[in-house]
Each structure stands twice: as C-alpha cells, then as structure tokens.
Scaffold this motif. Structure first.
Motif, PDB file in Angstrom:
ATOM      1  N   LEU A  72      44.751  22.432 -73.838  1.00  0.00           N
ATOM      2  CA  LEU A  72      45.352  21.729 -74.957  1.00  0.00           C
ATOM      3  C   LEU A  72      44.753  22.176 -76.278  1.00  0.00           C
ATOM      4  N   SER A  73      43.564  22.753 -76.230  1.00  0.00           N
ATOM      5  CA  SER A  73      42.941  23.228 -77.458  1.00  0.00           C
ATOM      6  C   SER A  73      43.421  24.616 -77.841  1.00  0.00           C
ATOM      7  N   GLY A  74      44.357  25.180 -77.051  1.00  0.00           N
ATOM      8  CA  GLY A  74      44.906  26.496 -77.354  1.00  0.00           C
ATOM      9  C   GLY A  74      44.373  27.542 -76.404  1.00  0.00           C
ATOM     10  N   GLY A  75      44.960  28.729 -76.449  1.00  0.00           N
ATOM     11  CA  GLY A  75      44.485  29.808 -75.603  1.00  0.00           C
ATOM     12  C   GLY A  75      45.514  30.214 -74.567  1.00  0.00           C
ATOM     13  N   LYS A  76      45.152  31.129 -73.698  1.00  0.00           N
ATOM     14  CA  LYS A  76      46.065  31.630 -72.685  1.00  0.00           C
ATOM     15  C   LYS A  76      46.317  30.572 -71.611  1.00  0.00           C
ATOM     16  N   HIS A  77      47.452  30.717 -70.948  1.00  0.00           N
ATOM     17  CA  HIS A  77      47.752  29.844 -69.818  1.00  0.00           C
ATOM     18  C   HIS A  77      46.951  30.297 -68.606  1.00  0.00           C
ATOM     19  N   GLU A  78      46.334  29.373 -67.951  1.00  0.00           N
ATOM     20  CA  GLU A  78      45.540  29.678 -66.768  1.00  0.00           C
ATOM     21  C   GLU A  78      46.037  28.805 -65.639  1.00  0.00           C
ATOM     22  N   PRO A  79      46.838  29.350 -64.718  1.00  0.00           N
ATOM     23  CA  PRO A  79      47.456  28.537 -63.676  1.00  0.00           C
ATOM     24  C   PRO A  79      46.454  27.920 -62.724  1.00  0.00           C
ATOM     25  N   GLY A  80      46.792  26.690 -62.303  1.00  0.00           N
ATOM     26  CA  GLY A  80      46.089  26.066 -61.205  1.00  0.00           C
ATOM     27  C   GLY A  80      44.709  25.531 -61.484  1.00  0.00           C
ATOM     28  N   VAL A  81      44.348  25.277 -62.738  1.00  0.00           N
ATOM     29  CA  VAL A  81      43.018  24.746 -62.994  1.00  0.00           C
ATOM     30  C   VAL A  81      42.926  23.289 -62.589  1.00  0.00           C
ATOM     31  N   THR A  82      43.782  22.464 -63.171  1.00  0.00           N
ATOM     32  CA  THR A  82      43.880  21.060 -62.791  1.00  0.00           C
ATOM     33  C   THR A  82      45.347  20.698 -62.804  1.00  0.00           C
ATOM     34  N   SER A  83      45.838  20.033 -61.777  1.00  0.00           N
ATOM     35  CA  SER A  83      47.270  19.772 -61.704  1.00  0.00           C
ATOM     36  C   SER A  83      47.572  18.289 -61.819  1.00  0.00           C
ATOM     37  N   LEU A  84      48.710  17.980 -62.424  1.00  0.00           N
ATOM     38  CA  LEU A  84      49.207  16.621 -62.443  1.00  0.00           C
ATOM     39  C   LEU A  84      49.971  16.363 -61.148  1.00  0.00           C
ATOM     40  N   PRO A  85      49.939  15.159 -60.623  1.00  0.00           N
ATOM     41  CA  PRO A  85      50.627  14.844 -59.364  1.00  0.00           C
ATOM     42  C   PRO A  85      52.104  14.563 -59.606  1.00  0.00           C
ATOM     43  N   TRP A  86      52.864  15.611 -59.830  1.00  0.00           N
ATOM     44  CA  TRP A  86      54.286  15.452 -60.118  1.00  0.00           C
ATOM     45  C   TRP A  86      55.032  14.842 -58.932  1.00  0.00           C
ATOM     46  N   PRO A  87      56.107  14.108 -59.190  1.00  0.00           N
ATOM     47  CA  PRO A  87      56.884  13.520 -58.100  1.00  0.00           C
ATOM     48  C   PRO A  87      57.526  14.596 -57.233  1.00  0.00           C
ATOM     49  N   ARG A  88      57.776  14.265 -55.985  1.00  0.00           N
ATOM     50  CA  ARG A  88      58.329  15.236 -55.049  1.00  0.00           C
ATOM     51  C   ARG A  88      59.803  15.490 -55.294  1.00  0.00           C
ATOM     52  N   GLU A  89      60.464  14.581 -55.979  1.00  0.00           N
ATOM     53  CA  GLU A  89      61.890  14.743 -56.252  1.00  0.00           C
ATOM     54  C   GLU A  89      62.170  14.313 -57.680  1.00  0.00           C
ATOM     55  N   GLY A  90      63.423  14.453 -58.092  1.00  0.00           N
ATOM     56  CA  GLY A  90      63.787  14.044 -59.434  1.00  0.00           C
ATOM     57  C   GLY A  90      63.111  14.910 -60.484  1.00  0.00           C
ATOM     58  N   GLN A  91      62.800  14.305 -61.634  1.00  0.00           N
ATOM     59  CA  GLN A  91      62.216  15.062 -62.729  1.00  0.00           C
ATOM     60  C   GLN A  91      61.266  14.183 -63.531  1.00  0.00           C
ATOM     61  N   ALA A  92      60.362  14.823 -64.258  1.00  0.00           N
ATOM     62  CA  ALA A  92      59.365  14.083 -65.027  1.00  0.00           C
ATOM     63  C   ALA A  92      58.898  14.922 -66.201  1.00  0.00           C
ATOM     64  N   ALA A  93      58.367  14.245 -67.210  1.00  0.00           N
ATOM     65  CA  ALA A  93      57.791  14.905 -68.376  1.00  0.00           C
ATOM     66  C   ALA A  93      56.668  14.024 -68.916  1.00  0.00           C
ATOM     67  N   VAL A  94      55.577  14.636 -69.353  1.00  0.00           N
ATOM     68  CA  VAL A  94      54.411  13.894 -69.840  1.00  0.00           C
ATOM     69  C   VAL A  94      53.889  14.547 -71.119  1.00  0.00           C
ATOM     70  N   ARG A  95      53.447  13.709 -72.043  1.00  0.00           N
ATOM     71  CA  ARG A  95      52.942  14.222 -73.320  1.00  0.00           C
ATOM     72  C   ARG A  95      51.823  13.344 -73.865  1.00  0.00           C
ATOM     73  N   LEU A  96      50.876  13.987 -74.568  1.00  0.00           N
ATOM     74  CA  LEU A  96      49.851  13.292 -75.335  1.00  0.00           C
ATOM     75  C   LEU A  96      50.207  13.415 -76.802  1.00  0.00           C
TER      76      LEU A  96
END
Length: 358
Positions: A72-96
């Motif tokens: 969140l402080s900027g920089g390159k995308h680094e996959p898989g560091v910490t993941s949010l527990p997204w729902p198994r179906e449907g759709q979701a969006a989260v923001r600070l």
C-alpha cells in the motif's frame, strides 16, 4: 403487527442493517428470517478517514483473475505475500480510505452485474441527501404520506413499514424507516417526493451512478425489490466511499419505531456483532442471494482508527435469502478480521486522519 419481510429486506440509516429478504415463490409469497437485534453507536459519530497501511496484501484480479498483491505504500506487485480470504463464489471488493489508489485492496470474482436487492437503498438515500442535504441536528422538511405508501404498507409480498395516509413525517424519519426496517413503500414514497414519480427518480439514480463511474450498474426501482436492478461489487464500493463522507449517513441508527406506536424495529445485520463494524447495508433475495455493503473502523498498533469499506455480492444466489445472508455474513466477517489483523500489525506512515493527506 410485525411488517412482512421481502426481497428488499432491512437496513439502517447509514451503518445499520436489516432483516433478510424472503424467498421469492412462484406466487410471490415471502418467507423471511426472524429478527435479530444489535446495538450500534447512535447519533452522528463522525468516522475517521483512514490512514495508510505500509504492508503487502494479496488481492484478487480486477475481473476475478488470479490474486495479485502490492504494498500500500507503493512499489512493485509481489504476489502471494499475504492474502485476503475472498469468498468462494460471487464477487467482492475491499478498500481502505484515505490514500488514493494505494488503498485499493482489490476485487475478486467476475466483474459482471448481478441483482443487489436492498443494497439499492443506499443509492436511494444518497440521492435524497444530495438533493435535500441535512445537517447533523436537522430533521428536514415534513413529508405527507400518500395513499400509495399507505396501501403498500399492508403488502404481503414485500417488506414495508406501517404508515397511514396523511401522516406527516420528517425527511430524517422517513430515511430511518426506509433503511432500518427496509420499508420498500417508504423508498418509493421518498422517490415520489423528490422527483414526482419513481420513474423520474430512477433516472436520477442512474445519472448519479454514471457520474460516480459506476459503469456496470443499472437501477430500475428505488427499493431493490426488482431483480432487474443490478450492479457489481466494484461499482457499489464507489458508492460506499461517497455515502460514508456524509455526516448524516454516518449517523448509525440502532433501531426505530413504527410511526404512531411504541413498537421498536431493531437492526438485524449479524455482522454488527463484529467489533468496529458500523454498517452499511444488507440485501437478500433468491435472485440476488446474500449481499452486503460494510464499513468497519479498526485500530492500528498505535491506537489510531482507520476505516475499511467492503462489498460482497451474489452469495448462494438461487437458493434462499436466508442461506445467502448467512454466507455473506460469514464471508464478510472473514474479510473484516483479515483487514483488522493487517492494520494491527502493519507500520502506518504519518497521515492527517481528517483529510487523509500526507
């Protein structure tokens, strides 16, 4: 007499909740859930604009692709560091909130329009408050209950609030009756009061959505009863950001009463049992499944409060509203707890909490 539940269940004046929508049977007969109550802070508690998290959080792709992550402080995308527990179906969006693109924690699932049930009432309230702003202590003009709203209050096929023709209720009171017990008849009454007809008001809703960049949203009614009202989690998150900036909408209402009686109508959003959750609106129907727009304040390790917003849609669609709501509450609670954990452990840059500026 308890008002019936319906596909446009119950919610609250910003930050509150509602009863679930009933199953839509072939003949339109509803089947609702029992009410649960949960107190939230009443009055106009101004929510604090969120400060920045200096951490890496894995998020889903914009169109439901593989999860990606970025600090969140900027920089390159680094996959898989910490993941949010997204729902198994449907759709979701989260923001600070508070720091531009870096506050976007991502979207998950197919970014296609789906029915949103009573989450629709968030836009209805937003347009009403935009056209007729209220200060924190104001009740607004008195509005006369018309015959249509009174007749619809005894409807057996949708959620309604008992009102009588000729009653004069304040704008604030009607907003509470629309959002706390999710009165569809009150949503349509407010639409007619504002624009002359529900159809004209729906035009305002769609123009407002377009102005907010909600390009995959279509409103066809003021209450959410119609399954043809559709949107995406990403679009509804844009609306959530707007409504939580209004001090009146941020006035969390724990309950209201039926006009002319002492009977209390409580909020029933099960997510309000989670510490820090301050709303925003639930929705459920068989076509929509479970839907929830939520806001939560969470402390960082210095004790400063931050605001996170989320939208989860289309949970267990096609089953029952009850099952949809249970699932959307579970999914949303998991997301809230994951964000809370990240905020509590991550370093926070210096931010002006009132403006979100560095």
């Amino acid at each position: 007499m308890r008002p019936p539940t319906d596909p446009a269940e119950h919610g609250t004046l910003p930050g509150a909740s509602e009863r679930p929508d009933p199953v839509r049977h072939p003949h339109g007969l509803p089947r609702g859930l029992p009410r649960r109550s949960r107190l939230v802070a009443a009055g106009a508690a101004a929510l604090i604009t969120v400060a920045v998290l200096g951490t890496v959080i894995s998020v889903g792709g914009k169109d439901g692709g593989p999860g990606t992550s970025g600090p969140l402080s900027g920089g390159k995308h680094e996959p898989g560091v910490t993941s949010l527990p997204w729902p198994r179906e449907g759709q979701a969006a989260v923001r600070l909130e508070g720091f531009g693109d870096r506050g976007d924690l991502g979207t998950h699932g197919p970014n296609r329009p789906v029915p949103i049930a009573s989450v629709t009432k968030v836009m209805t309230a937003y347009v009403i408050l935009r056209d007729h702003p209220l200060r924190r202590s104001e009740s607004g003009p008195r509005i006369t209950v018309d015959r249509q709203a009174a007749d619809e209050s005894v409807s057996g096929i949708e959620s309604s609030v008992p009102v009588t023709q000729g009653q004069r209720l304040s704008q604030r009171r009607l907003l509470e009756l629309m959002l706390v017990p999710s009165g569809n008849n009150i949503a349509r009454l407010l639409a007619r009061w504002d624009a002359g007809s529900q159809e004209a008001f729906v035009g305002k809703m769609n123009r407002t959505a377009a102005g907010l960049g909600m390009t995959r949203t279509t409103y066809t009614g003021a209450s959410g009863f119609e399954p043809t009202t559709t949107s995406t989690a990403a679009d509804q998150l844009k609306l959530a950001r707007q409504v939580m900036r209004d001090e009146v909408f941020r006035s969390a209402q724990s309950h209201t009463v039926v006009p002319g009686t002492s009977r209390t109508l409580d909020n029933t959003n099960a997510l309000l049992d989670t510490p820090g959750v301050v709303g925003i609106k639930t929705g459920s129907s068989t076509p929509a499944g479970g839907a929830l727009m939520w806001a939560v304040t969470v402390p960082d390790r210095r004790g400063r409060q931050h605001l996170a917003l989320g939208v989860v849609l289309h949970q267990r669609a096609g089953t029952s509203p009850q099952e949809g709501l249970r699932t959307v509450f579970d999914c949303s609670r998991a997301l809230v707890e994951a964000v809370r954990s990240q905020v509590a452990t991550a370093p926070s840059p210096t931010v002006d909490v009132a403006s979100g500026s560095r």
